[in-house]
Design a protein around this motif. Structure first.
Motif, short mmCIF file in Angstrom:
data_model
loop_
_atom_site.label_atom_id
_atom_site.label_comp_id
_atom_site.label_asym_id
_atom_site.label_seq_id
_atom_site.Cartn_x
_atom_site.Cartn_y
_atom_site.Cartn_z
N THR A 28 43.66 40.60 40.96
CA THR A 28 43.74 39.37 41.77
C THR A 28 42.61 38.42 41.40
N GLU A 29 41.41 38.94 41.30
CA GLU A 29 40.25 38.11 40.97
C GLU A 29 40.37 37.51 39.56
N THR A 41 43.05 37.25 37.63
CA THR A 41 44.24 36.43 37.41
C THR A 41 43.96 34.99 37.79
N GLU A 42 43.17 34.79 38.83
CA GLU A 42 42.78 33.41 39.21
C GLU A 42 41.96 32.78 38.08
N TRP A 43 41.02 33.55 37.53
CA TRP A 43 40.22 33.05 36.40
C TRP A 43 41.12 32.74 35.20
N HIS A 61 43.08 29.47 35.51
CA HIS A 61 42.26 28.28 35.21
C HIS A 61 42.10 28.09 33.71
N ARG A 106 49.23 27.97 37.37
CA ARG A 106 49.01 28.80 38.57
C ARG A 106 49.85 30.06 38.44
#
Length: 281
Positions: free
Chosen positions: A135-136, A138-140, A143, A148
């Motif tokens: 989760t952490e 995948t956000e990085w 970007h 998204r």
């Protein structure tokens, strides 16, 4: 010094290593101006990994023919971050499997195609640490590539991470996760209820099913529970019979014997869920 075997692009080189034979070296500008036979210092590489299997070497080379160099760079950093988070070296196959998976996932997202993952919650419950890191990061990753990434994709990335951490085949990990989802469907159908996915008893059930499947797969059987089995059969016949139905599904899918003791643990988990629903209603 290592000898260059093949230059895959400006940043990725295959070289001959004294101990590991062929290795993949990664570093910015590492391959620029190099040709087969040239010497190259291993210290110039930011990272190297070994693809021992010939098929994996060919898959990685094929991957680099259609995946952009910038994307490869992001993926190498992504995998570095994963190894830092877990403090462990991941199975090198993740360089092929996860890179290929995310490359096509990004293309689908850019084309407006949805990503459906019906086993997302079961994946999160089964592998909470891997899911949290996925989760952490995948956000990085989103970007970095400018898109998204939907929540469903986190589940697929989690499975890749778990596979690389445990050196288990990804297809096997995926099959086991799907099996748990199907077992939950059988439970809901037979008990004529929809289980609250937020219920702590559901979390325990899903984790138990995953552990049970792994124990059966590796024939790491639990202790005999004949005395308790007879008591539960008398007190909770519905859940006890359902537990045997689930065990037969696991036995058929895994092609392995399921110990009778498993009926005890499954019956207890199922009965807790039934009791909780009765309290609410």
């Amino acid at each position: 010094m290592l000898s260059v075997t093949k230059v895959l692009n400006n940043n990725v080189v295959i070289a001959n290593h004294e101990a590991y034979e062929e290795v993949v070296l990664i570093g910015k500008g590492l391959g620029f101006g190099k040709k087969p036979g040239d010497e190259i210092a291993g210290t110039q590489a930011e990272k190297f990994f070994v693809l021992k299997d010939q098929a994996e070497q060919e898959q990685y080379m094929s991957l680099l023919e259609y995946v952009e160099e910038d994307f490869i760079g992001v993926m190498n950093e992504f995998i570095d971050k994963l190894e830092d988070r877990f403090g462990a070296r991941l199975n090198e196959h993740i360089h092929v499997g996860l890179t290929d998976h995310l490359h096509f996932a990004v293309k689908r997202i850019q084309q407006g195609q949805g990503i459906n993952n019906p086993f997302l919650q079961e994946t999160e419950l089964a592998y909470p640490q891997e899911y949290a890191v996925a989760t952490e990061l995948t956000e990085w990753f989103g970007h970095q590539v400018g898109v998204r990434i939907p929540a469903g994709e986190i589940g697929f990335i989690t499975l890749h991470i778990h596979s690389a951490l445990t050196n288990r085949n990804l297809a096997e990990v995926n099959r086991h996760t799907q099996m748990v989802g199907e077992l939950v469907d059988i439970i809901e159908e037979n008990l004529a209820m929809q289980i609250d996915r937020r219920d702590m008893n559901y979390l325990r059930l899903v984790r138990h099913l995953h552990h049970a499947i792994e124990r059966i797969q590796f024939e790491n059987y639990v202790e005999n529970q004949d005395a308790l089995k007879d008591v539960l059969q008398q007190q909770y016949p519905v859940c006890y019979n359902l537990s045997w139905k689930l065990m037969k599904v696991m036995q058929r899918r895994l092609k392995k014997a399921v110990p009778d003791a498993e009926a005890v643990y499954l019956t207890l988990h199922l009965q807790r869920i039934v009791d909780n629903v009765r309290k609410i209603n």
